[in-house]
Design an enzyme around this catalytic site. Structure first.
Site, PDB file in Angstrom:
ATOM      1  N   GLU A  93      -4.545  -7.548   8.014  1.00  0.00           N
ATOM      2  CA  GLU A  93      -5.118  -8.692   6.741  1.00  0.00           C
ATOM      3  C   GLU A  93      -4.047  -9.399   6.282  1.00  0.00           C
ATOM      4  O   GLU A  93      -3.053  -8.934   5.679  1.00  0.00           O
ATOM      5  CB  GLU A  93      -5.878  -7.953   5.483  1.00  0.00           C
ATOM      6  CG  GLU A  93      -6.733  -6.680   6.019  1.00  0.00           C
ATOM      7  CD  GLU A  93      -8.065  -7.540   6.458  1.00  0.00           C
ATOM      8  OE1 GLU A  93      -8.212  -8.626   6.597  1.00  0.00           O
ATOM      9  OE2 GLU A  93      -8.930  -6.646   6.854  1.00  0.00           O
TER      10      GLU A  93
ATOM     11  N   LYS B 125       3.140   2.653   2.219  1.00  0.00           N
ATOM     12  CA  LYS B 125       4.330   2.102   1.454  1.00  0.00           C
ATOM     13  C   LYS B 125       3.842   0.752   0.662  1.00  0.00           C
ATOM     14  O   LYS B 125       3.367   0.035   1.376  1.00  0.00           O
ATOM     15  CB  LYS B 125       5.334   1.720   2.470  1.00  0.00           C
ATOM     16  CG  LYS B 125       6.552   1.409   1.661  1.00  0.00           C
ATOM     17  CD  LYS B 125       7.710   0.167   2.303  1.00  0.00           C
ATOM     18  CE  LYS B 125       7.216  -1.050   2.037  1.00  0.00           C
ATOM     19  NZ  LYS B 125       7.064  -1.686   0.864  1.00  0.00           N
TER      20      LYS B 125
ATOM     21  N   GLU C 129       0.276 -21.997   3.197  1.00  0.00           N
ATOM     22  CA  GLU C 129      -0.092 -21.269   2.127  1.00  0.00           C
ATOM     23  C   GLU C 129       1.028 -21.166   1.117  1.00  0.00           C
ATOM     24  O   GLU C 129       1.865 -20.808   1.262  1.00  0.00           O
ATOM     25  CB  GLU C 129      -0.334 -19.739   2.603  1.00  0.00           C
ATOM     26  CG  GLU C 129      -0.917 -18.784   1.455  1.00  0.00           C
ATOM     27  CD  GLU C 129      -0.790 -17.280   1.887  1.00  0.00           C
ATOM     28  OE1 GLU C 129       0.158 -16.601   2.349  1.00  0.00           O
ATOM     29  OE2 GLU C 129      -1.963 -16.820   1.911  1.00  0.00           O
TER      30      GLU C 129
ATOM     31  N   CYS D  34      -5.685 -13.362  -1.826  1.00  0.00           N
ATOM     32  CA  CYS D  34      -5.518 -14.020  -0.315  1.00  0.00           C
ATOM     33  C   CYS D  34      -6.999 -14.984  -0.003  1.00  0.00           C
ATOM     34  O   CYS D  34      -6.941 -15.695   0.688  1.00  0.00           O
ATOM     35  CB  CYS D  34      -5.469 -12.846   0.798  1.00  0.00           C
ATOM     36  SG  CYS D  34      -6.849 -12.024   0.773  1.00  0.00           S
TER      37      CYS D  34
END
Ligand code: NAD
Ligand code: 6OD
Length: 477
Positions: A254, A178, A381, A288
């Site tokens: 991750e 997905k 972040e 990332c």
């Protein structure tokens, strides 16, 4: 292009259509179908069926050949993939053509090579030995986990999807993937290439839709799923982990980062500035691995801030944030940083282009200084084109600052002194530390994060380890 699910070897578009927005100008570029629970369940059933059929019985060599055909298929439709990736993400075409699509091809070839050359050694180890009650021959075989759910994000849609699909198939699993609801197009093209490659029906399935309370959650909660490989936000990882706990489903994660760069005074100054421009602003900071915290040794701090600010102000041709929502999040951090007392060296707002891009989701590349390490803009972040630069004096202080984070994905160290590099790199709490470079990748090496940045390692045999189960066979002699 028409965005469709791919289930049991057939394309279908059932489900409520949801819009795909072009982030460059904010217009609707198309729609994708939202997979219902039934569609997701059918995909899992199709995958189970594939494991019971020819795909489940395929040899490593046959799987290797299948991966190679998929890689060749992507290469043959290279421009279509670049178009799809550029349209969905708004990233510069050059980035898609030099990073995303070549890496998708590379991901399949890397695992085709690994399987072909090393299948027998890696998958069957023979250990004649001694057990407590007599002589025995022990050997270990690796078998696939079964049906693997792969859930991927929007920032490098094709690269990160194929980074998991290739090793999952290499290890002999069937996949239900997905992609992010923001970027469904390149995944649909991939399904088309896989279909043309002749992979047995059900070995690869694709469902589109949202995450929480929708297709993503239907998939992670399905008891027919034997493992979940996920890339995305740490908070989403936590939600998926809670769901996976119901069936004790193994996970490979991750997740997010707040990556530091450590610039020592002896570093090649221009290379460190250029490297930090790349590591902070590539894909407008939406990778990332991007740097959001820069620590510079005091003798070169002022000069470094000035040079980085100048380079940030001069950047052109950069792409937008993925969505209005994400643009608003990044801008809220720009405001927060100001409120927390930051000095804005460059950027800090929204650019005006005087063309269609003014309807899109761009934000300015931004350099900040002057924040305490406790401020939210330094700790959380942001995932945009922004970094905060702070000074340090000693090596120990640099390591302490780098490690003072809930995250631990990637770091860069800039120095000409090899002793400093080799002392510092292993002390930094991160899955990967780049010395005098950034995002230089060898696909055989372990990739992943520590702390809130992930669980497990991918890359080379590390992925094959996750996507397969060792079974020890003990034969009494
Ligand atoms: P996200 O977590 O919002 O979404 C990722 C995927 O998860 C999407 O497909 C989404 O639909 C799905 N999802 C969301 N909620 C779900 C749920 N409850 N159950 C199942 N699926 C769910 O992440 P994003 O915004 O797409 O990507 C950006 C984030 O990803 C950043 O935090 C970034 O650091 C991280 N990221 C990490 C890596 C890495 O390698 N460590 C790589 C890329 C991106
Ligand atoms: O290079 C890779 O293999 C990888 N997984 C990169 C992740 C980038 C995150 O946005």
């Amino acid at each position: 292009m028409k965005v469709e699910h791919y289930v049991g070897g057939a394309f279908r578009a059932d489900g409520e259509p949801f819009p795909i927005i072009d982030p460059v100008d904010g217009t609707e570029a198309g729609t994708a179908p939202e997979a219902t629970r039934e569609v997701v369940d059918e995909a899992v059933t199709a995958a189970r069926g594939a494991m019971a059929g020819p795909w489940g019985a395929a040899s490593p060599q046959e799987r290797s050949a299948a991966l190679r055909r998929i890689a060749d298929g992507i290469e043959a439709r290279f421009e279509e993939f670049v178009d799809a990736e550029t349209a969905d993400t708004g990233k510069p075409r050059e980035l898609a053509a030099t990073v995303d699509v070549p890496r998708a091809i590379g991901n399949f070839r890397a695992y085709a090579d690994l399987l072909y050359g090393r299948a027998e050694q890696a998958y069957n180890t023979v250990v004649p030995g001694w057990s407590g009650s007599g002589n025995a021959l022990n050997y270990t075989v690796r078998r696939p986990l079964g049906v693997v759910a792969i859930i991927s994000p929007w920032n490098l849609p094709l690269l990160l999807l194929t980074w998991k699909v290739a090793p999952a198939l290499a290890a002999g699993n069937a996949v239900v993937a997905k992609p992010s609801e923001e970027t469904p197009s390149s995944a649909t093209l991939l399904a088309s290439v896989i279909h043309e490659s002749g992979l047995p029906p059900g070995a690869f399935n694709l469902v589109h839709g949202h995450g929480a309370g929708a297709a993503g959650e239907f998939l992670t909660g399905n008891p027919g799923v034997d493992a979940i490989a996920f890339t995305g936000e740490s908070a989403t990882g936590a939600a998926i982990m809670r769901k996976a706990a119901d069936h004790v489903t193994p996970v490979s994660f991750e997740l997010g980062g707040k990556n530091p760069a450590l610039v020592f005074a002896d570093a090649d100054f221009d290379a460190a500035v250029e490297g930090t421009v790349r590591s902070s602003f590539t894909h407008s900071g939406q990778i990332c691995l991007c740097t959001e915290r820069v620590y510079v040794q005091r003798p070169v701090f002022e000069a470094f801030v000035a040079a980085l600010g100048e380079r940030a102000r001069a950047l052109e041709g950069y792409g937008p944030m993925i969505s209005a929502e994400h643009r608003d999040k990044v801008l809220s951090y720009y405001r927060l940083a100001r409120d927390e007392g930051a000095t804005v060296v460059a950027g800090g707002g929204v650019p005006a282009f005087g063309d269609r891009r003014d309807g899109g989701f761009h934000v300015q590349p931004t350099v900040l200084t002057g924040l305490p390490e406790t401020s939210r803009a330094v700790r959380e972040e942001i995932f945009g084109p922004v970094c905060h630069v702070a000074p340090f004096d000693t090596e120990d202080e640099a390591v302490r600052l780098a490690n003072d984070s809930p995250y631990g994905l990637a770091a860069t160290v800039w120095t000409r002194d090899l002793s400093v590099a080799h002392r510092v790199a292993p002390r930094v709490e991160a899955g990967i530390v780049w010395v005098n470079c950034w995002n230089l990748r060898d696909l055989r090496t372990p990739f992943g994060g520590v702390k809130a940045s992930g669980i497990g390692r991918e890359g080379g045999e590390h992925s094959l380890d996750f996507f397969s189960e060792p079974v020890n066979v003990c034969v009494q002699i």
